[in-house]
Structures are given as structure tokens and as C-alpha cells.
Design a protein around this motif. Structure first.
Motif, PDB file in Angstrom:
ATOM      1  N   MET A 102      39.258  46.615  36.928  1.00  0.00           N
ATOM      2  CA  MET A 102      38.037  46.057  37.507  1.00  0.00           C
ATOM      3  C   MET A 102      36.927  45.957  36.474  1.00  0.00           C
ATOM      4  O   MET A 102      36.198  44.957  36.417  1.00  0.00           O
ATOM      5  N   ASP A 181      39.377  44.184  42.523  1.00  0.00           N
ATOM      6  CA  ASP A 181      38.074  43.536  42.490  1.00  0.00           C
ATOM      7  C   ASP A 181      37.130  44.279  43.430  1.00  0.00           C
ATOM      8  O   ASP A 181      37.566  45.095  44.254  1.00  0.00           O
ATOM      9  N   TYR A 260      32.562  34.502  45.429  1.00  0.00           N
ATOM     10  CA  TYR A 260      31.562  35.565  45.346  1.00  0.00           C
ATOM     11  C   TYR A 260      30.238  35.260  46.032  1.00  0.00           C
ATOM     12  O   TYR A 260      29.488  36.177  46.323  1.00  0.00           O
ATOM     13  N   THR A 280      41.123  32.932  37.353  1.00  0.00           N
ATOM     14  CA  THR A 280      41.742  33.960  36.516  1.00  0.00           C
ATOM     15  C   THR A 280      42.882  33.417  35.663  1.00  0.00           C
ATOM     16  O   THR A 280      43.185  33.981  34.611  1.00  0.00           O
TER      17      THR A 280
END
Length: 311
Positions: A102, A181, A260, A280
Motif C-alpha cells: 500500500m 489499497d 477515488y 495499474t
């Protein structure tokens, strides 16, 4: 004294990408090809720019080499564990390993944000303040921007990682995501997460939204300046210098905003997995191609790199 019957698991179990085992072989092959392509493309970009003294001293390419380097670390933080989970079905990860993942995910993701903002600043100065370009975007300023990007990003990640590691996870050890995450971990914590959520929506919002606002304002000023150019050829030439960077910004921020810029309680593994794969895996893979396909200087640098290998 009543004994607490809650127990804290010593490890997490990542949900993975797909629960359909029949697809695991195909997913593994696809992810492996994409990871190799990402590593090869970004490493080639770093080498091509680093070995070309002329490009290395041009701010845009100096930032690009750092962006490629950050993409290498960013992808490596996520994909190898994803490959192991897909092929070997090893989806367990220790608490320490999860928090480490993370931390580096947040750090290198934030570095990407700052570097894209630095590149937006470079384009703004080049188009809107061309007479001051050499002074504003000097080598010292560029080094300072990159150094601050790396330092602030790691401090930002360290703050969130420290607070996350102080929580208890006794309700469940299943992380409903394919990597560790913030939102998926907060959902399975049995501690009071008010401080973590507050930090995400204050400090995190300042770091992330502040960078996005800066990039948006930079391009608004660029657009106004370009529209004032009388000739169509001049407008096209000015826009073409921003095309690659704008494409990368759109691809990166489009998926980041989707995941997000929503309440932490609304996080859904099924809904957000595709978007997470985009930023990612897919975006770091495409970046070198976006910056190379229509960039004559990068093509020339790549030819020099290939030529030096041959000789």
C-alpha cells in the motif's frame, strides 16, 4: 474482566481479479505480456533519454524519464503479486507485506501525479511564457521539482500507511480487491476509522485534487494562449507539443477519478476492478508508446540506442 473474543488475523487474503478459474491461464498470460511490455517500454525510454545528453537536458524529457522510472516501480508493486495470485492461486499476503504494498502504491502513484503536473507546468511556460522559459525551467528548478515530487509522495504514503497499520482487522481478513489499497482495507477494519477517512478527504484531497486542479488551470491557460495565435498552422504546432502529455493525463486521471473521487463506503470490487487494472497495468504500459509514436526526438533517441547496442 470480560475477555475480548475478537481475534486479529496474521495475514490478508486478496480477492484477485476473477473467481472464474477457467480464465486464470488466459489472464496470467495476458498480464505477463502486459507486464513485460511495460517494463521493456519504460526501461527503454529511461535508457534512451539518459544516454542522449541533449534530451536529458530538455525539461519535458527529463520529467518523462522520471515518469517512466516511477511507472516501473508502480507496476512492479502490484503486478508480480497479481500474477502469483492468478497462476499459483497464492493470494495470501502478510500484514507487513500488505502495508508495504500500500505504501509504495500510494507513493509511486502520487509521484506520477506530481510529475504530470511538472510536465503541465513545462508546457504552460513553453507556450504562454516562452521568453522566460530558460529561466523558469532551468536545470536546478527541474531537479528541485523532481526531488520534491519523490519526497512529498513518500511522506504522504507513509502517513496513510502508519495510520492504516495502527488499525485492527478482526472482522474479516478478505481484502475485496486484487491489491492492498486504502478503501478495501478500511472496509474490513473493526477499529474506528474516522481519522483515516478524515485524512483521505483532507490531506489526500489536497494532494490529489490540488495536482489535478493545477493541471486543469495550466491547460486552460494554454488553450487561451493557443486560441490567440492567428494562423491555423501555429495553433496546430502549439497543440501538437501538448498532445502526448494531454493523452497520458486523460488516460491516468480518468481512471483515478472513477475510483477515488467517490465516498469510501461506495467502493465496490466488481465495479472498480476494471478501472484499477487500467491505471495499474494498462496506463503504465501505454505511456512509452504515446510519447514515442508521434515524437521525432524520441524516435531518434531510440534509433541511437538501438544503434549503440548493435555496434
Amino acid at each position: 474482566m470480560k475477555k475480548d473474543n475478537k481475534t486479529t488475523a496474521s495475514e490478508f487474503i486478496l480477492l484477485g481479479i476473477s473467481s472464474q478459474q477457467d480464465w486464470n491461464g488466459l489472464l496470467f498470460a495476458l498480464l505477463l505480456i502486459m507486464y513485460i511490455t511495460t517494463m521493456t517500454g519504460n526501461l527503454t525510454t529511461v535508457l534512451a533519454i539518459s544516454l542522449d545528453d541533449h534530451l536529458l537536458h530538455i525539461p519535458m524529457y527529463f520529467f518523462l524519464s522520471n515518469l517512466s522510472l516511477a511507472d516501473i516501480y508502480f507496476t512492479t508493486t502490484i503486478v508480480p503479486k497479481m500474477l502469483a495470485g492468478t497462476f499459483c492461486r497464492v493470494r495470501k499476503i502478510s500484514h507487513g507485506g500488505c502495508f508495504t504494498q500500500m505504501h509504495f502504491f500510494l507513493a509511486f502513484g502520487t509521484i506520477n501525479n506530481f510529475l504530470l503536473a511538472s510536465m503541465a507546468l513545462d508546457r504552460y511556460v513553453a507556450i504562454c511564457r516562452p521568453l522566460h522559459y530558460a529561466t523558469v525551467m532551468s536545470s536546478r528548478v527541474c531537479l528541485l521539482l523532481v526531488a520534491v515530487s519523490w519526497l512529498v509522495s513518500h511522506l504522504h504514503a507513509l502517513l496513510h500507511t502508519f495510520l492504516m497499520s495502527s488499525l485492527s482487522f478482526c472482522a474479516s481478513n478478505w481484502v475485496l480487491h486484487f491489491f492492498c489499497d486504502i478503501f478495501p482495507l478500511l472496509k474490513i477494519s473493526c477499529s474506528n476509522t474516522d481519522l483515516n477517512v478524515l485524512l483521505v478527504h483532507t490531506e489526500g484531497a489536497v494532494v490529489v485534487s490540488g495536482v489535478l486542479l493545477f493541471i486543469a488551470l495550466s491547460y486552460a491557460c494554454i488553450l487561451i494562449a493557443v486560441l490567440k495565435i492567428p494562423s491555423a498552422e501555429g495553433k496546430w504546432k502549439a497543440f501538437s507539443t501538448c498532445g502526448s502529455h494531454l493523452a497520458v493525463v486523460t488516460l491516468w486521471w480518468g481512471t483515478v477519478i472513477w475510483v477515488y473521487f467517490q465516498p469510501s463506503s461506495s467502493f465496490s470490487a466488481e465495479k472498480d476492478t476494471l478501472a484499477a487494472i487500467m491505471y495499474t497495468v494498462v496506463t503504465p504500459m501505454l505511456n512509452p508508446f504515446i510519447y514515442t509514436l508521434r515524437n521525432d526526438k524520441m524516435k531518434e533517441a531510440l534509433r541511437k540506442l538501438c544503434g549503440s547496442k548493435v555496434t
